[in-house]
Design a protein around this motif. Sequence first.
Motif, mmCIF file in Angstrom:
data_model
loop_
_atom_site.group_PDB
_atom_site.id
_atom_site.type_symbol
_atom_site.label_atom_id
_atom_site.label_comp_id
_atom_site.label_asym_id
_atom_site.label_seq_id
_atom_site.Cartn_x
_atom_site.Cartn_y
_atom_site.Cartn_z
ATOM 1 N N LEU A 1 91.485 11.721 25.256
ATOM 2 C CA LEU A 1 92.775 12.572 25.110
ATOM 3 C C LEU A 1 94.084 11.560 25.676
ATOM 4 N N GLY A 2 93.818 10.865 26.882
ATOM 5 C CA GLY A 2 94.615 10.145 27.537
ATOM 6 C C GLY A 2 95.040 8.919 26.349
ATOM 7 N N ALA A 3 93.995 8.193 25.887
ATOM 8 C CA ALA A 3 94.137 7.299 24.882
ATOM 9 C C ALA A 3 94.800 7.615 23.724
ATOM 10 N N VAL A 4 94.869 8.710 23.170
ATOM 11 C CA VAL A 4 95.597 9.237 21.978
ATOM 12 C C VAL A 4 97.011 9.394 22.539
ATOM 13 N N LEU A 5 97.332 9.935 23.638
ATOM 14 C CA LEU A 5 98.630 10.262 24.048
ATOM 15 C C LEU A 5 99.519 9.030 24.381
ATOM 16 N N ALA A 6 98.574 8.223 25.007
ATOM 17 C CA ALA A 6 99.376 6.941 25.270
ATOM 18 C C ALA A 6 99.647 5.994 24.210
ATOM 19 N N SER A 7 98.711 5.993 23.095
ATOM 20 C CA SER A 7 99.038 5.069 22.155
ATOM 21 C C SER A 7 99.890 5.450 20.623
ATOM 22 N N VAL A 8 99.653 6.932 20.531
ATOM 23 C CA VAL A 8 100.205 7.311 19.076
ATOM 24 C C VAL A 8 101.600 7.993 19.618
ATOM 25 N N PRO A 9 102.736 7.405 19.195
ATOM 26 C CA PRO A 9 103.942 8.201 19.318
ATOM 27 C C PRO A 9 104.146 9.542 18.604
ATOM 28 N N ASP A 10 104.886 10.711 19.273
ATOM 29 C CA ASP A 10 104.943 11.945 18.777
ATOM 30 C C ASP A 10 103.558 12.591 18.187
ATOM 31 N N CYS A 11 102.292 12.180 18.568
ATOM 32 C CA CYS A 11 101.122 12.847 18.402
ATOM 33 C C CYS A 11 100.921 14.214 19.043
ATOM 34 N N ARG A 12 100.185 15.096 18.551
ATOM 35 C CA ARG A 12 99.776 16.384 19.204
ATOM 36 C C ARG A 12 98.068 16.383 19.302
ATOM 37 N N VAL A 13 97.662 16.584 20.228
ATOM 38 C CA VAL A 13 96.386 16.502 20.602
ATOM 39 C C VAL A 13 95.576 17.787 20.912
ATOM 40 N N THR A 14 94.650 18.113 20.399
ATOM 41 C CA THR A 14 93.786 19.315 21.058
ATOM 42 C C THR A 14 92.655 18.776 21.462
ATOM 43 N N GLY A 15 92.103 19.201 22.899
ATOM 44 C CA GLY A 15 90.955 18.688 23.588
ATOM 45 C C GLY A 15 90.168 20.014 23.648
ATOM 46 N N LEU A 16 88.905 19.858 23.344
ATOM 47 C CA LEU A 16 87.934 20.784 23.192
ATOM 48 C C LEU A 16 86.620 20.584 24.105
ATOM 49 N N ASP A 17 86.079 21.712 24.887
ATOM 50 C CA ASP A 17 85.042 21.311 25.499
ATOM 51 C C ASP A 17 84.372 22.708 26.079
ATOM 52 N N HIS A 18 83.066 22.732 25.919
ATOM 53 C CA HIS A 18 82.534 24.158 26.400
ATOM 54 C C HIS A 18 82.370 24.265 27.969
ATOM 55 N N SER A 19 82.558 23.128 28.686
ATOM 56 C CA SER A 19 82.680 23.396 30.137
ATOM 57 C C SER A 19 84.018 23.473 30.689
ATOM 58 N N GLU A 20 84.015 24.873 31.502
ATOM 59 C CA GLU A 20 85.383 25.212 31.815
ATOM 60 C C GLU A 20 85.832 24.229 32.907
ATOM 61 N N LEU A 21 84.969 23.447 33.616
ATOM 62 C CA LEU A 21 85.328 22.797 34.679
ATOM 63 C C LEU A 21 85.934 21.449 33.965
ATOM 64 N N MET A 22 85.470 20.926 33.137
ATOM 65 C CA MET A 22 86.121 19.809 32.249
ATOM 66 C C MET A 22 87.406 20.081 31.698
ATOM 67 N N ILE A 23 87.590 21.241 31.409
ATOM 68 C CA ILE A 23 88.847 21.621 30.559
ATOM 69 C C ILE A 23 89.845 21.501 31.749
ATOM 70 N N ARG A 24 89.366 22.159 33.088
ATOM 71 C CA ARG A 24 90.195 22.185 34.387
ATOM 72 C C ARG A 24 90.657 20.705 34.573
ATOM 73 N N GLN A 25 89.611 19.687 34.775
ATOM 74 C CA GLN A 25 90.085 18.443 35.076
ATOM 75 C C GLN A 25 90.975 17.760 33.923
ATOM 76 N N ALA A 26 90.575 17.955 32.747
ATOM 77 C CA ALA A 26 91.331 17.653 31.732
ATOM 78 C C ALA A 26 93.238 18.010 31.798
ATOM 79 N N ALA A 27 93.227 19.339 31.998
ATOM 80 C CA ALA A 27 94.637 19.816 32.200
ATOM 81 C C ALA A 27 95.248 19.041 33.434
ATOM 82 N N ARG A 28 94.507 18.988 34.622
ATOM 83 C CA ARG A 28 95.126 18.182 35.788
ATOM 84 C C ARG A 28 95.458 16.967 35.310
#
Length: 215
Positions: free
Chosen positions: A71-98
Amino acid sequence: MTTTDTIEGIGHDTGLVGQFRRPHGMLGALAGWIMAHRASNIGRNRWTVELLSLAPGAHVLEIGCGPGVGLGAVLASVPDCRVTGLDHSELMIRQAARRHAAALTADRLELWQGTLESLPHGAAFDAVFSCNVLQFVTERQALLAEVKTRLKPGGTFATTYQPRGQCASAEEGRAWIGQFAEDLCMAGFGEVEVREKPFGAMPAFCALAMALGTR
Ligand SMILES: C[S@@+](CC[C@H](N)C(=O)[O-])C[C@H]1O[C@@H](n2cnc3c(N)ncnc32)[C@H](O)[C@@H]1O
């Protein structure tokens, strides 16, 4: 080979090893930290995003985003992008959110806990990608059919696989990605191609494909 390389790829679903499939608890937090900091993981995520050749303003979905490196690679390299991150792990979603709190606040990022089928969007995405995730998915054709329903016509799909651990080999990686490329053709994707890139002792393999106009 590092200790963490050895640990991740042994292939048993116990201890730290099993955490890479669906991180949870303290060991899962450690697995997330390893994925967020290991150079080879960061490198293969960046490479995958580069291969997508995303245009400014692209809407991108990552399947199995883990702690948010791709997600970070997309956000850092693509101007004006919108990104959706999907994971079945609640813990990973929390880490990605932080990790990407600013992008969440700016409405450039959305995080979704669950599997691809549970994601509410229709054919919304210009590109869908995953890194070291789809080896965990057994119902390959069902997954690819679902990916097609999420891509705009002409949208791009990339999946990267880098074999890990003591038994890992470039031959196994080549065979895996070759089978995946065949599965993409069977699922009706077009312009299927495979790329390979050396990362230290073990190459990474990426299968790229395009969603055709009709479903
Ligand atoms: C080895 S990790 C890779 C994480 C991230 N792609 C990276 O390269 O840093 C695999 C991730 O995929 C997630 N995952 C595995 N199968 C999944 C599925 N069917 N649906 C959603 N997430 C899945 C796991 O929870 C885990 O976070």
